[in-house]
Design a protein around this motif. Structure first.
Motif, mmCIF file in Angstrom:
data_model
loop_
_atom_site.group_PDB
_atom_site.id
_atom_site.type_symbol
_atom_site.label_atom_id
_atom_site.label_comp_id
_atom_site.label_asym_id
_atom_site.label_seq_id
_atom_site.Cartn_x
_atom_site.Cartn_y
_atom_site.Cartn_z
ATOM 1 N N GLY A 151 47.070 44.074 55.656
ATOM 2 C CA GLY A 151 48.202 44.059 56.583
ATOM 3 C C GLY A 151 47.886 43.192 57.786
ATOM 4 O O GLY A 151 46.972 42.354 57.755
ATOM 5 N N GLU A 152 48.638 43.416 58.859
ATOM 6 C CA GLU A 152 48.531 42.528 60.026
ATOM 7 C C GLU A 152 47.568 43.074 61.092
ATOM 8 O O GLU A 152 46.517 42.486 61.339
ATOM 9 C CB GLU A 152 49.927 42.336 60.612
ATOM 10 N N ALA A 153 47.926 44.177 61.674
ATOM 11 C CA ALA A 153 47.117 44.734 62.769
ATOM 12 C C ALA A 153 47.555 46.181 62.988
ATOM 13 O O ALA A 153 48.694 46.543 62.678
ATOM 14 C CB ALA A 153 47.329 43.929 64.049
ATOM 15 N N PRO A 154 46.681 47.000 63.550
ATOM 16 C CA PRO A 154 47.089 48.374 63.842
ATOM 17 C C PRO A 154 48.232 48.405 64.847
ATOM 18 O O PRO A 154 48.312 47.553 65.735
ATOM 19 C CB PRO A 154 45.826 48.987 64.469
ATOM 20 N N GLY A 155 49.110 49.376 64.680
ATOM 21 C CA GLY A 155 50.141 49.647 65.679
ATOM 22 C C GLY A 155 49.717 50.857 66.503
ATOM 23 O O GLY A 155 48.541 51.265 66.474
ATOM 24 N N GLU B 66 48.279 53.860 64.425
ATOM 25 C CA GLU B 66 46.988 53.518 63.820
ATOM 26 C C GLU B 66 45.900 53.490 64.889
ATOM 27 O O GLU B 66 44.760 53.918 64.665
ATOM 28 C CB GLU B 66 47.092 52.159 63.129
ATOM 29 N N PRO C 158 44.560 52.670 59.079
ATOM 30 C CA PRO C 158 45.676 51.731 58.932
ATOM 31 C C PRO C 158 46.906 52.387 58.294
ATOM 32 O O PRO C 158 46.784 53.314 57.489
ATOM 33 C CB PRO C 158 45.124 50.633 58.006
ATOM 34 N N PHE C 159 48.061 51.888 58.640
ATOM 35 C CA PHE C 159 49.330 52.251 58.009
ATOM 36 C C PHE C 159 49.558 53.767 57.974
ATOM 37 O O PHE C 159 49.711 54.354 56.912
ATOM 38 C CB PHE C 159 49.414 51.649 56.594
ATOM 39 N N ASN D 185 43.355 45.424 57.616
ATOM 40 C CA ASN D 185 44.241 44.527 58.356
ATOM 41 C C ASN D 185 43.519 43.241 58.745
ATOM 42 O O ASN D 185 42.287 43.182 58.769
ATOM 43 C CB ASN D 185 44.707 45.210 59.650
ATOM 44 N N HIS E 272 55.996 42.517 54.491
ATOM 45 C CA HIS E 272 55.402 43.639 55.217
ATOM 46 C C HIS E 272 56.372 44.823 55.152
ATOM 47 O O HIS E 272 57.578 44.642 55.369
ATOM 48 C CB HIS E 272 55.166 43.229 56.679
HETATM 49 N N1 URA Z 1 51.202 47.351 60.357
HETATM 50 C C1 URA Z 1 50.101 46.721 59.887
HETATM 51 O O1 URA Z 1 50.141 45.543 59.563
HETATM 52 N N2 URA Z 1 48.990 47.427 59.793
HETATM 53 C C2 URA Z 1 48.899 48.694 60.100
HETATM 54 O O2 URA Z 1 47.815 49.273 59.961
HETATM 55 C C3 URA Z 1 50.057 49.339 60.571
HETATM 56 C C4 URA Z 1 51.206 48.651 60.693
#
Ligand code: URA
Length: 238
Positions: free
Chosen positions: A58-62, A65, A71-72, A98, A172
């Motif tokens: 994925g991209e990055a923690p929100g 997270e 993650p997610f 991520n 995504h």
């Molecule tokens: N979106 C992401 O790309 N990664 C996450 O861990 C949570 C949301």
């Protein structure tokens, strides 16, 4: 790209020495290699089966997270769990990581220097896990893994190769939270992903490798019902 910074040389040595995910996590430590270390709550390393055949990037923690260290786990994660369930998989059977291991403030896009300091850890994670198939979620993951500038909308649902592994770019899950029409596309692409995974596991998956060995799109001629390795790619999709 080679760097003359002494800390990069130390990182490169530490990455090579990290022979399992625990050692890699230890090497990363209480990371402040970029400014996100000052604003995050927790570093989000990744979760799942360390020997997974299928890995999601994925991209990055929100926000969620960042608080949970996994993650997610927010709304996009709930949809990811549904998508996994739709192809008979549980989160514990795959690995999820991520591009960035720390939350960008306000969930802004990752910045190039952040990606440059963080993606070597992801690259080592991928090497250590050794998945047969990588599903990239969204633009940032797809562009990094496939070393391309193409948008996700141009490549989603198709089969690529990166460093010997099959790669399936997918929207995504968060995109479907803002645009409901993407929900069906996501479920369709997960069905395709399952076909790729099954064929990777039974040894019948063939991904053509182009001369550069890095980005090998499925030939247009292979689309359609007799495509050898991924069923039902929509026509006109890139
Ligand atoms: N979106 C992401 O790309 N990664 C996450 O861990 C949570 C949301």
């Amino acid at each position: 790209m080679a760097s003359a910074r002494p800390e990069d040389a130390r990182d490169a040595a530490g990455l090579t020495a990290a022979s399992d995910l625990g050692a890699l996590r230890d090497h990363i430590g209480d990371c402040h290699r970029c400014a996100l270390g000052d604003t995050r709550t927790q570093l989000v390393f990744g979760v799942g089966d360390p020997d997974a055949r299928l890995m999601f990037v994925g991209e990055a923690p929100g926000k969620n997270e960042d608080l949970r260290g996994e993650p997610f786990v927010g709304a996009a994660g709930k949809l990811l769990d549904e998508l996994l369930e739709s192809i008979g998989l549980a989160r514990s059977q795959v690995y999820i990581a991520n591009i960035l291991k720390c939350r960008p403030p306000g969930n802004r896009d990752p910045l190039p220097p952040e990606m440059a300091s963080c993606t070597p850890f992801l690259a080592r994670q991928i090497e250590l896990i050794g998945p047969k198939v990588i599903a990239t979620l969204g633009n940032f993951a797809t562009r990094y893994v496939l070393d391309t500038q193409r948008p996700i909308s141009a490549v989603r649902g198709r089969l690529f190769r990166a460093e010997g592994r099959a790669v399936v770019p997918i929207f995504h899950p968060a995109a479907a939270l803002y645009d409901a029409s993407k929900r069906d596309v996501l479920f369709d692409d997960f069905r395709r992903l399952k076909v790729v995974l099954d064929r990777a596991e039974d040894g019948t998956l063939q991904v053509p490798e182009q001369a550069d060995g890095r980005l090998a799109p499925e030939p247009d001629g292979a689309a359609g019902h007799d495509a050898p390795h991924i069923a039902g790619r929509p026509s006109g999709d890139g």
